[in-house]
Design a protein around this motif. Structure first.
Motif, PDB file in Angstrom:
ATOM      1  N   ARG A  22       0.822  -1.203   0.000  1.00  0.00           N
ATOM      2  CA  ARG A  22       0.000   0.000   0.000  1.00  0.00           C
ATOM      3  C   ARG A  22       0.863   1.262   0.000  1.00  0.00           C
ATOM      4  NH1 ARG A  22      -4.952   2.234   0.778  1.00  0.00           N
ATOM      5  NH2 ARG A  22      -5.104   4.078   2.108  1.00  0.00           N
ATOM      6  N   ASN A  23       0.526   2.185  -0.893  1.00  0.00           N
ATOM      7  CA  ASN A  23       1.059   3.547  -0.845  1.00  0.00           C
ATOM      8  C   ASN A  23       0.067   4.385  -0.042  1.00  0.00           C
ATOM      9  OD1 ASN A  23       2.963   2.605  -2.736  1.00  0.00           O
ATOM     10  ND2 ASN A  23       1.692   3.286  -4.460  1.00  0.00           N
ATOM     11  N   GLU A  24       0.489   4.970   1.038  1.00  0.00           N
ATOM     12  CA  GLU A  24      -0.438   5.775   1.851  1.00  0.00           C
ATOM     13  C   GLU A  24      -0.904   7.004   1.094  1.00  0.00           C
ATOM     14  OE1 GLU A  24      -1.902   4.786   4.477  1.00  0.00           O
ATOM     15  OE2 GLU A  24      -0.711   2.943   4.534  1.00  0.00           O
ATOM     16  N   GLU A  25      -0.067   7.507   0.184  1.00  0.00           N
ATOM     17  CA  GLU A  25      -0.461   8.580  -0.726  1.00  0.00           C
ATOM     18  C   GLU A  25      -0.154   8.121  -2.147  1.00  0.00           C
ATOM     19  OE1 GLU A  25       1.468  12.207   0.280  1.00  0.00           O
ATOM     20  OE2 GLU A  25       0.525  12.371   2.256  1.00  0.00           O
ATOM     21  N   SER A  26      -0.965   8.593  -3.078  1.00  0.00           N
ATOM     22  CA  SER A  26      -0.799   8.154  -4.463  1.00  0.00           C
ATOM     23  C   SER A  26       0.542   8.613  -5.025  1.00  0.00           C
ATOM     24  CB  SER A  26      -1.933   8.718  -5.330  1.00  0.00           C
ATOM     25  OG  SER A  26      -1.727   8.409  -6.692  1.00  0.00           O
ATOM     26  N   ILE A  27       1.231   7.689  -5.716  1.00  0.00           N
ATOM     27  CA  ILE A  27       2.485   8.026  -6.380  1.00  0.00           C
ATOM     28  C   ILE A  27       2.396   7.749  -7.878  1.00  0.00           C
ATOM     29  CG2 ILE A  27       3.874   7.644  -4.316  1.00  0.00           C
ATOM     30  CD1 ILE A  27       4.694   4.934  -5.449  1.00  0.00           C
ATOM     31  N   GLY A  28       1.196   7.386  -8.348  1.00  0.00           N
ATOM     32  CA  GLY A  28       1.006   7.177  -9.772  1.00  0.00           C
ATOM     33  C   GLY A  28       1.305   5.752 -10.203  1.00  0.00           C
ATOM     34  N   PRO A  29       0.908   5.402 -11.423  1.00  0.00           N
ATOM     35  CA  PRO A  29       1.072   4.016 -11.886  1.00  0.00           C
ATOM     36  C   PRO A  29       2.527   3.591 -12.048  1.00  0.00           C
ATOM     37  CG  PRO A  29       0.264   5.424 -13.661  1.00  0.00           C
ATOM     38  CD  PRO A  29       0.184   6.225 -12.411  1.00  0.00           C
ATOM     39  N   GLY A  30       3.377   4.483 -12.556  1.00  0.00           N
ATOM     40  CA  GLY A  30       4.778   4.115 -12.737  1.00  0.00           C
ATOM     41  C   GLY A  30       5.463   3.840 -11.413  1.00  0.00           C
ATOM     42  N   GLY A  31       5.277   4.746 -10.464  1.00  0.00           N
ATOM     43  CA  GLY A  31       5.870   4.544  -9.145  1.00  0.00           C
ATOM     44  C   GLY A  31       5.325   3.309  -8.450  1.00  0.00           C
ATOM     45  N   SER A  32       4.030   3.044  -8.633  1.00  0.00           N
ATOM     46  CA  SER A  32       3.427   1.862  -8.015  1.00  0.00           C
ATOM     47  C   SER A  32       3.995   0.582  -8.617  1.00  0.00           C
ATOM     48  CB  SER A  32       1.908   1.904  -8.189  1.00  0.00           C
ATOM     49  OG  SER A  32       1.348   2.998  -7.482  1.00  0.00           O
ATOM     50  N   ARG A  33       4.182   0.562  -9.921  1.00  0.00           N
ATOM     51  CA  ARG A  33       4.778  -0.626 -10.544  1.00  0.00           C
ATOM     52  C   ARG A  33       6.230  -0.806 -10.090  1.00  0.00           C
ATOM     53  NH1 ARG A  33       1.769   1.566 -15.039  1.00  0.00           N
ATOM     54  NH2 ARG A  33      -0.106   0.305 -15.352  1.00  0.00           N
ATOM     55  N   ASN A  34       6.940   0.294  -9.900  1.00  0.00           N
ATOM     56  CA  ASN A  34       8.301   0.181  -9.365  1.00  0.00           C
ATOM     57  C   ASN A  34       8.289  -0.480  -7.982  1.00  0.00           C
ATOM     58  OD1 ASN A  34       9.487   1.356 -11.607  1.00  0.00           O
ATOM     59  ND2 ASN A  34       9.626   3.396 -10.702  1.00  0.00           N
ATOM     60  N   ARG A  35       7.348  -0.095  -7.143  1.00  0.00           N
ATOM     61  CA  ARG A  35       7.268  -0.691  -5.813  1.00  0.00           C
ATOM     62  C   ARG A  35       6.956  -2.183  -5.902  1.00  0.00           C
ATOM     63  NH1 ARG A  35       4.414   1.332  -0.794  1.00  0.00           N
ATOM     64  NH2 ARG A  35       6.055  -0.032   0.002  1.00  0.00           N
ATOM     65  N   GLY A  36       6.070  -2.549  -6.838  1.00  0.00           N
ATOM     66  CA  GLY A  36       5.765  -3.960  -7.016  1.00  0.00           C
ATOM     67  C   GLY A  36       6.981  -4.750  -7.464  1.00  0.00           C
ATOM     68  N   ALA A  37       7.748  -4.171  -8.390  1.00  0.00           N
ATOM     69  CA  ALA A  37       8.956  -4.848  -8.869  1.00  0.00           C
ATOM     70  C   ALA A  37       9.996  -4.959  -7.763  1.00  0.00           C
ATOM     71  CB  ALA A  37       9.527  -4.103 -10.073  1.00  0.00           C
ATOM     72  N   GLU A  38      10.093  -3.947  -6.909  1.00  0.00           N
ATOM     73  CA  GLU A  38      11.029  -4.003  -5.789  1.00  0.00           C
ATOM     74  C   GLU A  38      10.675  -5.152  -4.841  1.00  0.00           C
ATOM     75  OE1 GLU A  38      10.753  -0.209  -3.976  1.00  0.00           O
ATOM     76  OE2 GLU A  38      11.884   0.825  -5.561  1.00  0.00           O
ATOM     77  N   ALA A  39       9.383  -5.458  -4.726  1.00  0.00           N
ATOM     78  CA  ALA A  39       8.936  -6.519  -3.830  1.00  0.00           C
ATOM     79  C   ALA A  39       9.026  -7.904  -4.461  1.00  0.00           C
ATOM     80  CB  ALA A  39       7.496  -6.252  -3.391  1.00  0.00           C
ATOM     81  N   SER A  40       9.395  -7.956  -5.729  1.00  0.00           N
ATOM     82  CA  SER A  40       9.433  -9.237  -6.423  1.00  0.00           C
ATOM     83  C   SER A  40      10.726  -9.986  -6.108  1.00  0.00           C
ATOM     84  CB  SER A  40       9.328  -9.020  -7.933  1.00  0.00           C
ATOM     85  OG  SER A  40       9.538 -10.223  -8.646  1.00  0.00           O
ATOM     86  N   GLY A  41      10.585 -11.280  -5.846  1.00  0.00           N
ATOM     87  CA  GLY A  41      11.753 -12.140  -5.696  1.00  0.00           C
ATOM     88  C   GLY A  41      11.875 -13.115  -6.845  1.00  0.00           C
ATOM     89  N   ALA A  42      11.067 -12.925  -7.894  1.00  0.00           N
ATOM     90  CA  ALA A  42      11.041 -13.850  -9.025  1.00  0.00           C
ATOM     91  C   ALA A  42      11.934 -13.337 -10.151  1.00  0.00           C
ATOM     92  CB  ALA A  42       9.613 -14.005  -9.536  1.00  0.00           C
ATOM     93  N   PRO A  43      12.442 -14.232 -10.997  1.00  0.00           N
ATOM     94  CA  PRO A  43      13.278 -13.772 -12.115  1.00  0.00           C
ATOM     95  C   PRO A  43      12.502 -13.087 -13.218  1.00  0.00           C
ATOM     96  CG  PRO A  43      12.987 -16.163 -12.194  1.00  0.00           C
ATOM     97  CD  PRO A  43      12.401 -15.707 -10.900  1.00  0.00           C
ATOM     98  N   TYR A  44      11.183 -13.328 -13.292  1.00  0.00           N
ATOM     99  CA  TYR A  44      10.381 -12.752 -14.365  1.00  0.00           C
ATOM    100  C   TYR A  44       9.207 -11.979 -13.778  1.00  0.00           C
ATOM    101  CZ  TYR A  44      12.846 -16.601 -16.638  1.00  0.00           C
ATOM    102  OH  TYR A  44      13.807 -17.488 -17.058  1.00  0.00           O
ATOM    103  N   ILE A  45       8.838 -10.906 -14.495  1.00  0.00           N
ATOM    104  CA  ILE A  45       7.727 -10.055 -14.068  1.00  0.00           C
ATOM    105  C   ILE A  45       6.779  -9.870 -15.251  1.00  0.00           C
ATOM    106  CG2 ILE A  45       7.042  -7.738 -13.308  1.00  0.00           C
ATOM    107  CD1 ILE A  45       9.701  -7.493 -11.890  1.00  0.00           C
TER     108      ILE A  45
END
Length: 328
Positions: free
Chosen positions: A71-94
């Motif tokens: 969760r982003n407590e404040e909106s950071i937009g779609p690009g920033g949100s996808r960056n956060r999702g990728a940062e949380a990924s432990g998989a080789p592919y997204i």
């Protein structure tokens, strides 16, 4: 970007940003639960919604598949949100998807097969409107334009490349995403195409699988649609400022290659008032023609709307070589 590995053994993560769209998100997740492959995980990034996304997803659905909520407590937009999702990924592919896209049963398996072929790769598939629906004319225009390009890609008439990168349906290696720096959050729109440009410069190859399908049930309003050509023009200007070899001559070539009727209309409506009047008349005509089931004429009217709006925005942004009153 830091990696946060999960304990579910996933080798491919599907990253989905969302904000206050519970019905669409639940439908998107339901389709992912029924994929033909396993070892996948979904990362949902709630971009500052009024209600936490994890509280909007039915418990049965949450228990039936591996889902991680961020969760982003404040909106950071779609690009920033996808960056956060990728940062949380432990998989080789997204795989990046939107929260209003419904995955075909074999979608993830097909992306995985393309990405496992080796080397820096971007895997692309079509984003199609659900069959059998009568769409608003502006949504029909989008679907028609995309459908024609997907047919060219499928037949080899066009080659997949960075301008075909749309976050509704794209897969890539996480290492490549990290290497190019992720999404540039300065881009409020078309951040996916801009990312594609950097992936191409990095040396990625682009593949297109016509059977890697997502169904996109768009709820975009006419007002929202009319903003897109303006964003597209501003994107081209910003690309020119940020990328030394952005090849803006391609914009010039594309404009001069458009239908003769569009090119003939531009000089007649150079002044802003005339342009706005012409756009309003074309919108009205297109909607009436669509209601009368004269779809070909309706799509032509909306092609004029797009062309005039884009050219005016491009001129207002003073793109080098394309000024107000240009004959483009």
């Amino acid at each position: 970007m830091a990696s946060i590995s999960g304990d579910d053994g996933a080798d491919i993560d599907i990253v989905i940003p969302t904000r206050d769209r519970p019905a669409q998100l639940a439908t998107t997740l339901e389709a992912l639960r029924n994929q033909s492959c396993d070892r996948l995980r979904v990362i949902v990034v709630d971009d500052g919604g009024r209600t936490r996304a994890e509280n909007l997803v039915p418990n049965q659905l949450r228990r039936s598949m591996p889902i991680r909520f961020i969760r982003n407590e404040e909106s950071i937009g779609p690009g920033g949100s996808r960056n956060r999702g990728a940062e949380a990924s432990g998989a080789p592919y997204i795989v990046f998807m939107d929260d209003d896209c419904i995955a075909d049963r074999d979608l993830i398996a097909r992306h995985r097969a393309a990405l496992m072929a080796g080397g820096p790769t971007v895997s692309l598939g079509p984003i199609l409107s659900p069959p059998g629906q009568r769409l608003p004319v502006w949504t029909h225009w989008d679907a028609d334009r995309l459908g024609r390009e997907y047919r060219r890609l499928a037949t080899g008439e066009s080659q997949p490349g960075w301008r075909h990168v749309y976050t509704g349906n794209v897969g890539l290696r996480r290492d490549d995403f990290v290497a190019v720096g992720g999404f540039d959050t300065r881009f409020a729109r078309q951040e996916d195409v801009e990312l594609g440009r950097r992936l191409a410069r990095y040396g990625c190859r682009f593949t297109f699988d016509p059977a890697a399908i997502v169904w996109h049930d768009s709820d975009r309003t006419l007002r929202g649609w009319l903003r897109i050509p303006v964003y597209s023009a501003h994107f081209d200007v910003l690309m020119d400022q940020l990328v030394p070899d952005s090849r803006l001559w391609e914009v010039h070539d594309e404009l001069t290659a458009r239908h003769w009727a569009l090119r003939a209309t531009r000089p007649l409506v150079r002044m802003p008032l005339a342009q706005r009047t012409a756009v309003g008349a074309a919108v009205g005509a297109g909607c009436l023609l669509h209601a009368a089931r004269l779809d070909r004429a309706a799509l032509a009217a909306f092609s004029l709307v797009w062309d005039l709006t884009y050219n005016q925005a491009l001129a207002d942004a003073t793109l080098p070589g394309v000024r107000q009153g240009s004959s483009l």
